[in-house]
Design a protein around this motif. Sequence first.
Motif, short mmCIF file in Angstrom:
data_model
loop_
_atom_site.label_atom_id
_atom_site.label_comp_id
_atom_site.label_asym_id
_atom_site.label_seq_id
_atom_site.Cartn_x
_atom_site.Cartn_y
_atom_site.Cartn_z
N VAL A 94 -14.97 0.00 -9.48
CA VAL A 94 -15.33 0.59 -8.20
C VAL A 94 -15.14 -0.50 -7.14
CG1 VAL A 94 -17.20 1.56 -6.83
CG2 VAL A 94 -16.96 2.21 -9.21
N VAL A 95 -14.28 -0.23 -6.19
CA VAL A 95 -13.97 -1.25 -5.18
C VAL A 95 -14.54 -0.80 -3.84
CG1 VAL A 95 -12.12 -2.53 -4.03
CG2 VAL A 95 -11.87 -1.84 -6.43
N GLU A 96 -15.42 -1.63 -3.27
CA GLU A 96 -16.00 -1.27 -1.97
C GLU A 96 -14.99 -1.46 -0.86
OE1 GLU A 96 -19.42 -3.77 -3.90
OE2 GLU A 96 -19.10 -4.19 -1.78
N PRO A 97 -15.06 -0.60 0.14
CA PRO A 97 -14.16 -0.78 1.28
C PRO A 97 -14.45 -2.07 2.03
CG PRO A 97 -15.72 1.03 1.66
CD PRO A 97 -15.91 0.58 0.25
N GLN A 98 -15.73 -2.46 2.10
CA GLN A 98 -16.09 -3.77 2.65
C GLN A 98 -17.31 -4.23 1.85
OE1 GLN A 98 -16.69 -0.98 4.72
NE2 GLN A 98 -18.83 -1.11 5.27
N PRO A 99 -17.63 -5.55 1.87
CA PRO A 99 -18.76 -6.01 1.05
C PRO A 99 -20.04 -5.29 1.47
CG PRO A 99 -17.58 -7.88 2.01
CD PRO A 99 -17.02 -6.64 2.64
N LEU A 100 -20.69 -4.65 0.52
CA LEU A 100 -21.89 -3.86 0.84
C LEU A 100 -23.17 -4.59 0.44
CD1 LEU A 100 -20.66 -0.28 -0.14
CD2 LEU A 100 -20.99 -1.21 2.16
N GLY A 101 -23.05 -5.84 0.00
CA GLY A 101 -24.25 -6.55 -0.45
C GLY A 101 -24.66 -6.02 -1.82
N THR A 102 -25.64 -6.69 -2.43
CA THR A 102 -25.99 -6.33 -3.81
C THR A 102 -26.54 -4.90 -3.93
OG1 THR A 102 -28.04 -7.52 -3.36
CG2 THR A 102 -26.39 -8.68 -4.66
N GLY A 103 -27.38 -4.49 -2.96
CA GLY A 103 -27.97 -3.14 -3.04
C GLY A 103 -26.94 -2.06 -2.71
N GLY A 104 -26.20 -2.30 -1.61
CA GLY A 104 -25.18 -1.33 -1.21
C GLY A 104 -24.14 -1.14 -2.30
N ALA A 105 -23.81 -2.22 -2.98
CA ALA A 105 -22.81 -2.15 -4.05
C ALA A 105 -23.32 -1.31 -5.22
CB ALA A 105 -22.45 -3.56 -4.53
N ILE A 106 -24.59 -1.45 -5.54
CA ILE A 106 -25.16 -0.65 -6.65
C ILE A 106 -25.14 0.83 -6.27
CG2 ILE A 106 -27.27 -0.15 -7.98
CD1 ILE A 106 -27.96 -3.17 -7.66
N LYS A 107 -25.58 1.11 -5.05
CA LYS A 107 -25.59 2.50 -4.58
C LYS A 107 -24.17 3.08 -4.60
CE LYS A 107 -27.40 5.73 -1.55
NZ LYS A 107 -28.68 6.36 -1.48
N PHE A 108 -23.22 2.32 -4.10
CA PHE A 108 -21.83 2.77 -4.04
C PHE A 108 -21.29 3.02 -5.45
CE2 PHE A 108 -17.22 2.04 -3.32
CZ PHE A 108 -17.01 2.94 -2.29
N LEU A 140 -21.94 -3.99 -13.29
CA LEU A 140 -21.86 -5.45 -13.14
C LEU A 140 -21.45 -5.76 -11.71
CD1 LEU A 140 -20.03 -6.58 -16.43
CD2 LEU A 140 -22.44 -6.11 -16.03
N LEU A 141 -22.31 -6.48 -11.01
CA LEU A 141 -22.03 -6.84 -9.62
C LEU A 141 -21.09 -8.03 -9.61
CD1 LEU A 141 -25.59 -6.57 -8.10
CD2 LEU A 141 -23.66 -5.02 -7.77
N ALA A 142 -19.87 -7.77 -9.28
CA ALA A 142 -18.86 -8.82 -9.42
C ALA A 142 -17.99 -8.89 -8.17
CB ALA A 142 -18.02 -8.55 -10.66
N GLY A 143 -18.61 -8.66 -7.01
CA GLY A 143 -17.82 -8.60 -5.79
C GLY A 143 -17.98 -9.78 -4.85
N GLY A 144 -18.83 -10.74 -5.22
CA GLY A 144 -19.05 -11.88 -4.34
C GLY A 144 -17.79 -12.74 -4.23
N LYS A 145 -17.76 -13.58 -3.20
CA LYS A 145 -16.57 -14.41 -2.96
C LYS A 145 -16.59 -15.71 -3.76
CE LYS A 145 -14.82 -13.00 1.52
NZ LYS A 145 -15.83 -12.17 2.19
N GLY A 146 -17.73 -16.04 -4.35
CA GLY A 146 -17.80 -17.28 -5.14
C GLY A 146 -17.60 -18.51 -4.27
N THR A 147 -18.17 -18.48 -3.04
CA THR A 147 -17.91 -19.56 -2.08
C THR A 147 -18.33 -20.93 -2.61
OG1 THR A 147 -20.02 -19.05 -1.04
CG2 THR A 147 -18.06 -18.16 0.01
N PHE A 195 -26.37 -5.94 -13.78
CA PHE A 195 -26.26 -7.38 -13.99
C PHE A 195 -25.62 -8.05 -12.78
CE2 PHE A 195 -26.35 -9.18 -18.40
CZ PHE A 195 -27.02 -8.13 -19.00
N ASN A 196 -26.15 -9.18 -12.36
CA ASN A 196 -25.39 -10.05 -11.46
C ASN A 196 -24.23 -10.61 -12.29
OD1 ASN A 196 -27.06 -9.73 -9.29
ND2 ASN A 196 -28.03 -11.74 -9.44
N GLY A 197 -23.03 -10.57 -11.72
CA GLY A 197 -21.86 -10.93 -12.52
C GLY A 197 -21.64 -12.42 -12.73
N ASP A 198 -22.67 -13.22 -12.58
CA ASP A 198 -22.47 -14.67 -12.77
C ASP A 198 -23.58 -15.31 -13.60
OD1 ASP A 198 -24.50 -14.46 -10.92
OD2 ASP A 198 -23.62 -15.82 -9.46
#
Length: 352
Positions: free
Chosen positions: A78-92, A5-12, A105-108
């Motif tokens: 899984v916590v990324e060291p810095q935002p890796l974007g949707t693809g980088g986050a999946i790979k990580f 679940l991609l849930a790392g966005g800032k929700g700006t 899944f996009n987490g929203d």
Amino acid sequence: MKAILLAGGKGTRLRPLTLHTPKPIVPIFDRPFLQYQIDLLRQVPEIDEIVLSLNYQPRRIEEVFGSGGDLGVHIRYVVEPQPLGTGGAIKFAAGHYSGEPLVVFNGDVLTAVDLPAVLALHRERQAAATIVLTPVENPTAYGLVETDADGNVRAFLEKPTPDQIRCNTINAGIYVLEPDTLGRIPSDVAYSIERGYFPSLVENGETFVAYVYDGYWLDIGTPEKYRQAHIDIMDGRFPAPPFQAAPGTALVSPEARIEDGATVEAPCFIGAGAVVRTGARIGPYSVIGSSCHIGENAVVDGAILWPNTWVDAGAEIGPALTGRHCHIGRQARVAGGTLLGDKSVLTDYSSI
Ligand code: GDD
Ligand code: MG
């Protein structure tokens, strides 16, 4: 099988509400948003691990779900060291995983898509990737996806301009991906699955399959859509807790106190520990979070109040959104569309 679940966005777009509450756990009534996605993932018994890919305020999310045991699932963070974007986050999040396809899944997104059917299509077509599409009126805020007559993806265009729109199907933010296709994603740098990986599957002529879903689907990422999610659940358009057994009703917690002489109009939700004083009116589509206090003769008409907000006597709130621990003074007026962050204070007789 793993679900990410991609849930790392800032929700700006949901600021100020998301300053202290990351989007994946904004409350929908009295449940954190991701709980609806976890409910959906439980339809697939093969999924034995849910990986939450986090970046923004990860600890707050971990505190809510823990190991997942209470929900009957196994959650890993899984916590990324810095935002890796949707693809980088999946790979990580996937690491060197190989084997079963990954469910992402996009987490929203709030939806009732038939996940077992999506997986069945992916396997039947022996796809490299399968993507869920949904029709929308205005695709400009999404990823536009064109398909051919056999249900293969022919073009993927993220956030198209109006002149680029040739169809109405968009990326619903739900994918099944073969792990060996992730090789094209660079490690440890920001990379967008929408702008990089998907177009590359099309260019390379890989089996990239679309599953079109025209049932309920909503991205809750803007204030309007966040409020719409509540309306749709209250109306039963999206049958889900807490209204699944009683759509269209006034759902009042047995631990709330509604004084004599208060009016509560359906559909609405009043959480545990809330107090509605005499003469107050709770209008349709209002959501009163737990431990809120609605003073004498106050009116809440279609607003969503997060927990612990105090509305003083005679105040009136239209379809606004307010964070936790706000204070709306006596006779104050809050117009529809207003967004107030946690701990906002509106003094007596003020209007906004
Ligand atoms: N871990 C992690 N790291 N997650 C991220 C990152 C990141 O760097 N960036 C975004 N996310 C998460 C967000 O938290 C959200 O759950 C999801 O990825 C999608 O990001 P959004 O910022 O909500 O994207 P969007 O709504 O503009 O567009 C996306 O969703 C649309 C459907 O709602 C795209 O996938 C579009 O193609 C799609 O149509
Ligand atoms: Mg979104």
